[in-house]
Motif scaffolding. Structure first.
Motif, PDB file in Angstrom:
ATOM      1  N   PHE A 150      -4.679   6.629   1.669  1.00 14.30           N
ATOM      2  CA  PHE A 150      -4.092   7.290   2.838  1.00 14.30           C
ATOM      3  C   PHE A 150      -5.091   7.317   3.993  1.00 14.30           C
ATOM      4  CE2 PHE A 150      -2.818  10.942   5.428  1.00 14.30           C
ATOM      5  CZ  PHE A 150      -1.464  10.670   5.607  1.00 14.30           C
ATOM      6  N   TYR A 151      -6.352   7.561   3.674  1.00 13.89           N
ATOM      7  CA  TYR A 151      -7.390   7.606   4.714  1.00 13.89           C
ATOM      8  C   TYR A 151      -7.549   6.240   5.383  1.00 13.89           C
ATOM      9  CZ  TYR A 151     -11.972   8.027   6.919  1.00 13.89           C
ATOM     10  OH  TYR A 151     -13.006   8.011   7.822  1.00 13.89           O
ATOM     11  N   LEU A 152      -7.657   5.184   4.573  1.00 13.75           N
ATOM     12  CA  LEU A 152      -7.827   3.844   5.129  1.00 13.75           C
ATOM     13  C   LEU A 152      -6.586   3.390   5.893  1.00 13.75           C
ATOM     14  CD1 LEU A 152      -9.649   2.036   2.180  1.00 13.75           C
ATOM     15  CD2 LEU A 152     -10.648   2.834   4.333  1.00 13.75           C
ATOM     16  N   ALA A 153      -5.401   3.829   5.411  1.00 15.97           N
ATOM     17  CA  ALA A 153      -4.159   3.415   6.065  1.00 15.97           C
ATOM     18  C   ALA A 153      -3.951   4.104   7.403  1.00 15.97           C
ATOM     19  CB  ALA A 153      -2.971   3.691   5.147  1.00 15.97           C
ATOM     20  N   THR A 154      -4.488   5.297   7.556  1.00 17.01           N
ATOM     21  CA  THR A 154      -4.252   6.074   8.784  1.00 17.01           C
ATOM     22  C   THR A 154      -5.463   6.104   9.712  1.00 17.01           C
ATOM     23  OG1 THR A 154      -4.892   8.102   7.597  1.00 17.01           O
ATOM     24  CG2 THR A 154      -2.537   7.557   7.692  1.00 17.01           C
ATOM     25  N   HIS A 163      -1.857  -1.750  10.249  1.00 12.47           N
ATOM     26  CA  HIS A 163      -1.823  -0.381  10.768  1.00 12.47           C
ATOM     27  C   HIS A 163      -0.571  -0.130  11.604  1.00 12.47           C
ATOM     28  CE1 HIS A 163      -5.629   1.264   9.386  1.00 12.47           C
ATOM     29  NE2 HIS A 163      -6.177   0.092   9.610  1.00 12.47           N
ATOM     30  N   GLU A 164      -0.092  -1.169  12.298  1.00 14.82           N
ATOM     31  CA  GLU A 164       1.177  -1.023  13.013  1.00 14.82           C
ATOM     32  C   GLU A 164       2.308  -0.763  12.019  1.00 14.82           C
ATOM     33  OE1 GLU A 164       1.920  -4.379  15.471  1.00 14.82           O
ATOM     34  OE2 GLU A 164       0.049  -4.178  16.606  1.00 14.82           O
ATOM     35  N   VAL A 177      -5.648  11.207  -7.780  1.00 14.72           N
ATOM     36  CA  VAL A 177      -5.712  11.921  -6.495  1.00 14.72           C
ATOM     37  C   VAL A 177      -6.707  11.237  -5.565  1.00 14.72           C
ATOM     38  CG1 VAL A 177      -6.369  14.086  -5.374  1.00 14.72           C
ATOM     39  CG2 VAL A 177      -4.994  14.134  -7.457  1.00 14.72           C
ATOM     40  N   PHE A 178      -7.841  10.806  -6.118  1.00 13.79           N
ATOM     41  CA  PHE A 178      -8.849  10.105  -5.312  1.00 13.79           C
ATOM     42  C   PHE A 178      -8.276   8.819  -4.728  1.00 13.79           C
ATOM     43  CE2 PHE A 178     -12.132   6.783  -5.119  1.00 13.79           C
ATOM     44  CZ  PHE A 178     -12.970   7.339  -4.163  1.00 13.79           C
ATOM     45  N   VAL A 179      -7.518   8.064  -5.540  1.00 17.53           N
ATOM     46  CA  VAL A 179      -6.906   6.820  -5.068  1.00 17.53           C
ATOM     47  C   VAL A 179      -5.942   7.102  -3.916  1.00 17.53           C
ATOM     48  CG1 VAL A 179      -5.331   4.947  -5.686  1.00 17.53           C
ATOM     49  CG2 VAL A 179      -7.170   5.593  -7.239  1.00 17.53           C
ATOM     50  N   ILE A 180      -5.123   8.156  -4.058  1.00 11.97           N
ATOM     51  CA  ILE A 180      -4.168   8.497  -3.006  1.00 11.97           C
ATOM     52  C   ILE A 180      -4.891   8.839  -1.712  1.00 11.97           C
ATOM     53  CG2 ILE A 180      -2.422  10.178  -2.282  1.00 11.97           C
ATOM     54  CD1 ILE A 180      -1.625  10.446  -5.213  1.00 11.97           C
ATOM     55  N   VAL A 181      -5.914   9.699  -1.812  1.00 14.00           N
ATOM     56  CA  VAL A 181      -6.659  10.136  -0.625  1.00 14.00           C
ATOM     57  C   VAL A 181      -7.338   8.946   0.054  1.00 14.00           C
ATOM     58  CG1 VAL A 181      -8.599  11.537   0.192  1.00 14.00           C
ATOM     59  CG2 VAL A 181      -6.999  12.474  -1.485  1.00 14.00           C
ATOM     60  N   VAL A 190       0.838  -1.208   0.000  1.00 11.86           N
ATOM     61  CA  VAL A 190       0.000   0.000   0.000  1.00 11.86           C
ATOM     62  C   VAL A 190       0.868   1.252   0.000  1.00 11.86           C
ATOM     63  CG1 VAL A 190      -1.657   1.359   1.350  1.00 11.86           C
ATOM     64  CG2 VAL A 190      -1.991  -1.103   1.071  1.00 11.86           C
ATOM     65  N   GLY A 191       1.926   1.239   0.823  1.00 17.35           N
ATOM     66  CA  GLY A 191       2.837   2.382   0.840  1.00 17.35           C
ATOM     67  C   GLY A 191       3.478   2.626  -0.507  1.00 17.35           C
ATOM     68  N   GLN A 192       3.870   1.552  -1.183  1.00 18.67           N
ATOM     69  CA  GLN A 192       4.467   1.692  -2.516  1.00 18.67           C
ATOM     70  C   GLN A 192       3.438   2.195  -3.515  1.00 18.67           C
ATOM     71  OE1 GLN A 192       6.237  -1.897  -4.099  1.00 18.67           O
ATOM     72  NE2 GLN A 192       7.499  -0.749  -5.539  1.00 18.67           N
ATOM     73  N   ARG A 193       2.192   1.697  -3.434  1.00 15.69           N
ATOM     74  CA  ARG A 193       1.149   2.139  -4.354  1.00 15.69           C
ATOM     75  C   ARG A 193       0.868   3.626  -4.197  1.00 15.69           C
ATOM     76  NH1 ARG A 193      -0.085   1.073  -8.906  1.00 15.69           N
ATOM     77  NH2 ARG A 193       0.011  -1.143  -8.369  1.00 15.69           N
ATOM     78  N   VAL A 194       0.818   4.100  -2.949  1.00 12.36           N
ATOM     79  CA  VAL A 194       0.591   5.532  -2.701  1.00 12.36           C
ATOM     80  C   VAL A 194       1.725   6.358  -3.291  1.00 12.36           C
ATOM     81  CG1 VAL A 194       0.445   7.313  -0.916  1.00 12.36           C
ATOM     82  CG2 VAL A 194      -0.836   5.188  -0.645  1.00 12.36           C
ATOM     83  N   ALA A 195       2.966   5.894  -3.094  1.00 10.20           N
ATOM     84  CA  ALA A 195       4.129   6.626  -3.602  1.00 10.20           C
ATOM     85  C   ALA A 195       4.143   6.657  -5.134  1.00 10.20           C
ATOM     86  CB  ALA A 195       5.417   5.989  -3.077  1.00 10.20           C
ATOM     87  N   VAL A 196       3.886   5.517  -5.777  1.00 10.21           N
ATOM     88  CA  VAL A 196       3.879   5.450  -7.241  1.00 10.21           C
ATOM     89  C   VAL A 196       2.798   6.360  -7.816  1.00 10.21           C
ATOM     90  CG1 VAL A 196       3.428   3.962  -9.229  1.00 10.21           C
ATOM     91  CG2 VAL A 196       4.876   3.142  -7.368  1.00 10.21           C
ATOM     92  N   THR A 197       1.602   6.301  -7.226  1.00 13.21           N
ATOM     93  CA  THR A 197       0.500   7.136  -7.709  1.00 13.21           C
ATOM     94  C   THR A 197       0.800   8.608  -7.501  1.00 13.21           C
ATOM     95  OG1 THR A 197      -1.018   5.342  -7.085  1.00 13.21           O
ATOM     96  CG2 THR A 197      -2.011   7.453  -7.651  1.00 13.21           C
ATOM     97  N   SER A 198       1.452   8.942  -6.389  1.00 17.67           N
ATOM     98  CA  SER A 198       1.819  10.341  -6.114  1.00 17.67           C
ATOM     99  C   SER A 198       2.813  10.861  -7.152  1.00 17.67           C
ATOM    100  CB  SER A 198       2.411  10.465  -4.704  1.00 17.67           C
ATOM    101  OG  SER A 198       1.485  10.057  -3.725  1.00 17.67           O
ATOM    102  N   VAL A 199       3.806  10.041  -7.488  1.00 17.22           N
ATOM    103  CA  VAL A 199       4.777  10.434  -8.510  1.00 17.22           C
ATOM    104  C   VAL A 199       4.076  10.635  -9.856  1.00 17.22           C
ATOM    105  CG1 VAL A 199       6.796   9.678  -9.817  1.00 17.22           C
ATOM    106  CG2 VAL A 199       6.705   9.299  -7.354  1.00 17.22           C
TER     107      VAL A 199
END
Length: 364
Positions: free
Chosen positions: A177-181, A222-223, A170-174, A127-136
């Motif tokens: 990020f929301y579900l992860a945090t 989540h940890e 942007v929707f995917v990132i948000v 998930v962290g990698q997906r957020v980073a790739v989508t952000s780039v």
């Protein structure tokens, strides 16, 4: 079961043939063949070979970034395993149309199986990698749209299409990020899904133990996300690798145009990035029935190159599209299929799900 799988593969093969036929019909109707053969003859093999190297580099860098994220979460995994399972993900994404999540699940399952049921942290790394790739991708697409719109006068249709893709990313990132945090939101979503499954099965499916395991995995997930948020300085290297991987993949299109010699200057870099991002997004839309969206992607790419470049170079853009797709689809399919054969198809099928283990994820 084997006969059914063979039938499914035949259907997919026929769909790919149909997609190619539609693209050939598009070329016949809209692309003048005068000078097309001459353009193909002038292809510089050196730049095309560099494009192939860029393809391999993008996968290798992505795998290395994933390995770094796994290491931050105390998941011990070798680079070769990460490299292998990223290729498996690519294969699944290519052969299963409209199912971009399936490839992600495949590599998560295989890595979790290798690391003793470490599902929560492996999911957190993915998930962290997906957020980073989508952000780039968002940054690259936004910069390209702004630059192209300010220097040129792009058609409103293309501008609107690119903006829609941008908003979708942007929707995917948000959402991720929301579900992860938000641990509570994730648990509520899981509760809702299990309640829905129970209602649909009318109580025939005994999901209590499965739900308990999923909730434990979510807690570990989540940890893991918390560890990544705390160890921000350690994220610099994997983020750099992700950016380099994205640049390597994008450079495939650039190098293909360079391989066409002087004809390759018919379009700007910003336009190439826009088409690259849109073409990638098309293959992730859950609406297609053809593996790799063969035919549709080629038509859209050629059309976009023409709209962002010049109609007089449509033949060049058609050749460039075929060369790009030969690398990003057909070569990827061959390599990833070979890796899947090495991995063993039985390893891709879930057996008994092991109990998730809670590793030590404390900051060092």
């Amino acid at each position: 079961m084997a006969g059914q799988n063979l039938f499914t593969m035949k259907i997919r093969f026929l769909l790919v043939v149909a997609g190619l036929a539609v693209f050939l019909l598009y070329l016949y109707l809209f692309v003048p063949f005068n000078g097309l053969i001459e353009t193909v003859r002038k292809i510089n093999p050196f730049y095309f070979f560099l494009a192939f190297c860029a393809l391999l580099a993008s996968v290798a860098l992505s795998s290395l970034a994933w390995k770094q994220l796994l290491s931050l979460l105390s998941v011990r995994a070798s680079f070769l395993k990460a490299f292998q399972y990223v290729w498996v993900e690519i294969f699944v994404d290519l052969v299963i149309p409209g199912e971009p999540v399936s490839g992600e699940v495949s590599r998560i399952y295989l890595m979790s199986k290798d690391t003793g049921g470490n599902y929560g942290n492996v999911v957190a790394s993915a998930v962290g990698q997906r957020v980073a790739v989508t952000s780039v991708t968002v940054v690259g697409l936004l910069a390209s749209i702004v630059y192209f719109a300010s220097v040129y006068k792009p058609p409103l249709l293309v501008l609107g299409f690119a903006s829609a893709i941008l908003l979708g990313d942007v929707f995917v990132i948000v959402l991720l990020f929301y579900l992860a945090t938000r641990k509570g939101a994730t648990h509520k979503l899981a509760d809702w899904l299990f309640a829905l499954l129970t209602r649909v099965s009318r109580g025939h499916w005994k999901l209590e133990q499965t739900k308990e395991r999923v909730m434990k995995i979510l807690d570990i997930f989540h940890e893991g996300i918390s560890v990544l948020r705390v160890r921000r300085k350690s994220l610099v290297l994997p983020l750099l690798l992700i950016v380099l991987s994205w640049l390597s993949e994008m450079s495939i299109s650039v190098l293909v145009f360079l391989s066409l010699g002087s004809a390759g200057t018919a379009i700007s870099l910003s336009a190439i990035i826009i088409v690259y991002c849109i073409a990638g997004a098309i293959q992730y839309l859950p609406i297609g029935i053809i593996p790799g969206e063969v035919g549709l992607t080629e038509i859209i790419m050629t059309t976009l190159f023409t709209l962002l470049g010049s109609p007089q170079f449509i033949g060049i853009f058609a050749v460039a599209t075929v060369l790009i797709r030969s690398l990003t689809f057909w070569v990827r399919l061959l390599i990833s299929g070979f890796v899947v054969q090495l991995t063993g198809i039985k390893n891709l099928l879930p057996s008994q799900t092991p109990q998730p283990q809670t590793p030590n994820t404390s900051s060092k």
